[in-house]
Design an enzyme around this catalytic site. Structure first.
Site, PDB file in Angstrom:
ATOM      1  N   ALA A  26     -42.398  30.880   1.749  1.00 34.37           N
ATOM      2  CA  ALA A  26     -41.313  31.792   1.377  1.00 34.37           C
ATOM      3  C   ALA A  26     -40.810  32.518   2.613  1.00 34.37           C
ATOM      4  CB  ALA A  26     -41.819  32.796   0.340  1.00 34.37           C
ATOM      5  N   CYS A 108     -50.373  29.944  -3.997  1.00 36.85           N
ATOM      6  CA  CYS A 108     -49.968  31.049  -3.134  1.00 36.85           C
ATOM      7  C   CYS A 108     -49.840  32.287  -3.999  1.00 36.85           C
ATOM      8  CB  CYS A 108     -48.630  30.663  -2.527  1.00 36.85           C
ATOM      9  SG  CYS A 108     -47.664  31.987  -1.869  1.00 36.85           S
ATOM     10  N   GLY A 212     -54.166  23.396   5.137  1.00 34.73           N
ATOM     11  CA  GLY A 212     -54.905  24.563   5.604  1.00 34.73           C
ATOM     12  C   GLY A 212     -55.381  24.419   7.029  1.00 34.73           C
ATOM     13  N   ASP A 213     -54.803  25.229   7.925  1.00 36.58           N
ATOM     14  CA  ASP A 213     -55.256  25.334   9.316  1.00 36.58           C
ATOM     15  C   ASP A 213     -55.074  24.062  10.135  1.00 36.58           C
ATOM     16  OD1 ASP A 213     -55.960  27.847   8.515  1.00 36.58           O
ATOM     17  OD2 ASP A 213     -58.126  27.545   8.643  1.00 36.58           O
ATOM     18  N   ARG A 236     -48.026  26.999   8.863  1.00 38.08           N
ATOM     19  CA  ARG A 236     -47.781  27.941   9.952  1.00 38.08           C
ATOM     20  C   ARG A 236     -47.628  27.286  11.310  1.00 38.08           C
ATOM     21  NH1 ARG A 236     -52.843  31.387   8.534  1.00 38.08           N
ATOM     22  NH2 ARG A 236     -53.432  29.280   7.879  1.00 38.08           N
TER      23      ARG A 236
HETATM   24  C1  LIG Z   1     -45.107  33.084   5.244  1.00 37.41           C
HETATM   25  C2  LIG Z   1     -45.764  32.200   4.242  1.00 37.41           C
HETATM   26  C3  LIG Z   1     -45.167  31.991   3.017  1.00 37.41           C
HETATM   27  C4  LIG Z   1     -45.766  31.139   2.062  1.00 37.41           C
HETATM   28  N1  LIG Z   1     -45.112  30.898   0.881  1.00 37.41           N
HETATM   29  C5  LIG Z   1     -45.635  29.988   0.010  1.00 37.41           C
HETATM   30  C6  LIG Z   1     -44.922  29.616  -1.175  1.00 37.41           C
HETATM   31  O1  LIG Z   1     -43.811  30.072  -1.433  1.00 37.41           O
HETATM   32  N2  LIG Z   1     -45.518  28.716  -2.011  1.00 37.41           N
HETATM   33  C7  LIG Z   1     -46.750  28.161  -1.749  1.00 37.41           C
HETATM   34  O2  LIG Z   1     -47.236  27.353  -2.530  1.00 37.41           O
HETATM   35  N3  LIG Z   1     -47.425  28.484  -0.627  1.00 37.41           N
HETATM   36  C8  LIG Z   1     -46.889  29.363   0.260  1.00 37.41           C
HETATM   37  N4  LIG Z   1     -47.559  29.640   1.417  1.00 37.41           N
HETATM   38  C9  LIG Z   1     -48.826  28.933   1.713  1.00 37.41           C
HETATM   39  C10 LIG Z   1     -48.562  27.659   2.540  1.00 37.41           C
HETATM   40  O3  LIG Z   1     -47.797  26.725   1.821  1.00 37.41           O
HETATM   41  C11 LIG Z   1     -49.873  26.998   2.982  1.00 37.41           C
HETATM   42  O4  LIG Z   1     -50.587  26.627   1.832  1.00 37.41           O
HETATM   43  C12 LIG Z   1     -50.740  27.917   3.834  1.00 37.41           C
HETATM   44  O5  LIG Z   1     -49.987  28.575   4.816  1.00 37.41           O
HETATM   45  C13 LIG Z   1     -51.887  27.136   4.519  1.00 37.41           C
HETATM   46  O6  LIG Z   1     -51.365  26.136   5.353  1.00 37.41           O
HETATM   47  P1  LIG Z   1     -51.274  26.325   6.965  1.00 37.41           P
HETATM   48  O7  LIG Z   1     -52.628  26.727   7.431  1.00 37.41           O
HETATM   49  O8  LIG Z   1     -50.837  24.985   7.472  1.00 37.41           O
HETATM   50  O9  LIG Z   1     -50.269  27.404   7.217  1.00 37.41           O
HETATM   51  C14 LIG Z   1     -47.006  30.503   2.359  1.00 37.41           C
HETATM   52  C15 LIG Z   1     -47.607  30.728   3.600  1.00 37.41           C
HETATM   53  C16 LIG Z   1     -47.006  31.556   4.545  1.00 37.41           C
HETATM   54  C17 LIG Z   1     -47.671  31.741   5.877  1.00 37.41           C
END
Ligand SMILES: Cc1cc2nc3c(=O)[nH]c(=O)nc-3n(C[C@H](O)[C@H](O)[C@H](O)COP(=O)(O)O)c2cc1C
Length: 374
Positions: A26, A108, A212-213, A236
């Site tokens: 988001a 989330c 995740g990560d 991220r």
């Molecule tokens: C700023 C931000 C907004 C997010 N918004 C959503 C969302 O709208 N829907 C969702 O399912 N996950 C959302 N997430 C979670 C991510 O989709 C993801 O599952 C999480 O960041 C872990 O992945 P990563 O380590 O690659 O960032 C959000 C994460 C971040 C950092």
């Protein structure tokens, strides 16, 4: 030897060019950012969540989120809510506006809707979660629209129910499940774990996506080996670094790391992205919300932190574009390629991302996300 991710995959009637996906975020993964990531190597992207609350469907934020102009198929829209009927209606509403895949957010922390928490909180109430899944599938299946589910490993350490819920979702007709390797309780703290994702993969016949990560090509390979997942989802680490998808793909195919992008190429991509961003949001909102993307793009470069601070004092789109362009040109005097000081964006999630957003993030969605993930 690297384990290559097997080539394209299908999701319902759609052929995805590869198995590296952009996570829904988001306030981040709006249409311009998804288009950019897809152009630079992502095989699939899920939109930011859209609420199931009808009274908000005409709001500017929701209508921007429902804008998919120029995005390559399949258009995947994530919906969030707590009421099965409302979620089914939200699915139908978004299909009428171009959604080709509906993703249910149970991954989330999301807004309280009708006095209940939506998103990952639903994992705590399996009967309700299942009721929602069944209602959304019933709304989508007759229209040939696949339904996917994004979840966490469970509600809390003692209640890791991802395997049970994923199995039930598969039975109910869900076409793909994504698992973020943290519990709801964890927020973004600690490390993602991959054993639960591996267990979900082993229990299902439909594609399972690990999330995740994943912040480097090497980590992508590690997660793939640990989970046997059908695809990887990156959130991220793609912020400010949308070329990470091509970097991961190359490493998985060849075992070799690509060099960082040429500064001239990165400049072109970033500036095209800014223009697309301003077109969607308009001058003032666009200029403000673009700051976070610029901040992420420069944060691991020499002098990036000072530049980011300076950037936040500018107040027109023209100034933003000109200043970024000049700064990158100056960097290009001494370097051909982006001279990264740090290998990846979210190496230390606790430092600035434990709340789920970067402090650079200064638009409304980001504030909302920060509040909701607290
Ligand atoms: C700023 C931000 C907004 C997010 N918004 C959503 C969302 O709208 N829907 C969702 O399912 N996950 C959302 N997430 C979670 C991510 O989709 C993801 O599952 C999480 O960041 C872990 O992945 P990563 O380590 O690659 O960032 C959000 C994460 C971040 C950092």
């Amino acid at each position: 030897m690297p384990t290559p991710l097997p080539g394209p995959m299908t999701l319902g009637p759609y052929r995805l060019p590869n198995r590296l996906f952009v996570a829904p975020m988001a306030g981040v993964t709006d249409r311009p950012f998804r288009v950019l990531c897809k152009k630079l190597g992502a095989g699939y992207a899920v939109s930011e969540m859209v609420t199931s609350r009808k009274d908000l469907w005409n709001s500017l934020k929701t209508s921007r989120r429902a804008n998919h102009e120029g995005e390559s198929a399949p258009i995947s829209v994530q919906i969030a809510g707590t009421d099965a009927q409302m979620m089914a209606e939200a699915a139908a509403y978004n299909i009428d506006r171009g959604a080709q895949i509906i993703d249910i957010n149970m991954g989330c922390p999301a807004k309280k809707v009708c006095n209940k928490w939506a998103g990952s909180a639903l994992m705590q109430d399996e009967p309700l979660a299942l009721e929602i899944i069944e209602a959304v599938v019933a709304a989508c299946a007759p229209r040939g629209v696949p339904v996917t589910l994004k979840m966490r490993t469970g509600w809390c350490q003692a209640e890791k129910n991802a395997v049970r819920l994923a199995r039930a979702a598969q039975e109910a007709g869900v076409s793909m499940v994504t698992v973020h390797g943290r519990t709801r309780e964890q927020g973004y703290s600690g490390q993602a774990e991959y054993d639960t994702i591996a267990a979900v993969k082993a229990a299902l016949n439909i594609p399972v996506v690990a999330n995740g990560d994943i912040s480097t090509p090497q980590k992508a390979l590690e997660v793939l080996a640990a989970t046997g997942a059908d695809a990887l989802m990156i959130g991220r680490a793609a912020q400010g670094r949308p070329w990470i998808f091509a970097e991961i793909a190359h490493f998985l195919e060849t075992g070799e790391l690509l060099p960082a992008p040429r500064i001239a190429d990165a400049k072109r991509w970033l500036i095209e992205h800014l223009h697309d961003h301003y077109t969607l949001y308009g001058e003032l909102t666009g200029m403000r919300s673009a700051r976070k993307h610029i901040g992420w793009a420069v944060r691991a470069l020499p002098g990036g932190e000072d530049f980011r601070r300076h950037m936040n004092t500018l107040d027109s789109c023209d100034d933003q574009v000109r200043t970024l362009s000049d700064w990158l040109d100056a960097l290009a005097q001494d370097h051909d390629r982006l001279p990264y000081l740090a290998p990846a964006a979210n190496d230390d999630p606790d430092e600035e991302l434990s709340s789920g957003v970067s402090p650079h993030n200064n638009d409304n969605s980001a504030h909302e996300e920060r509040r909701l993930t607290a």
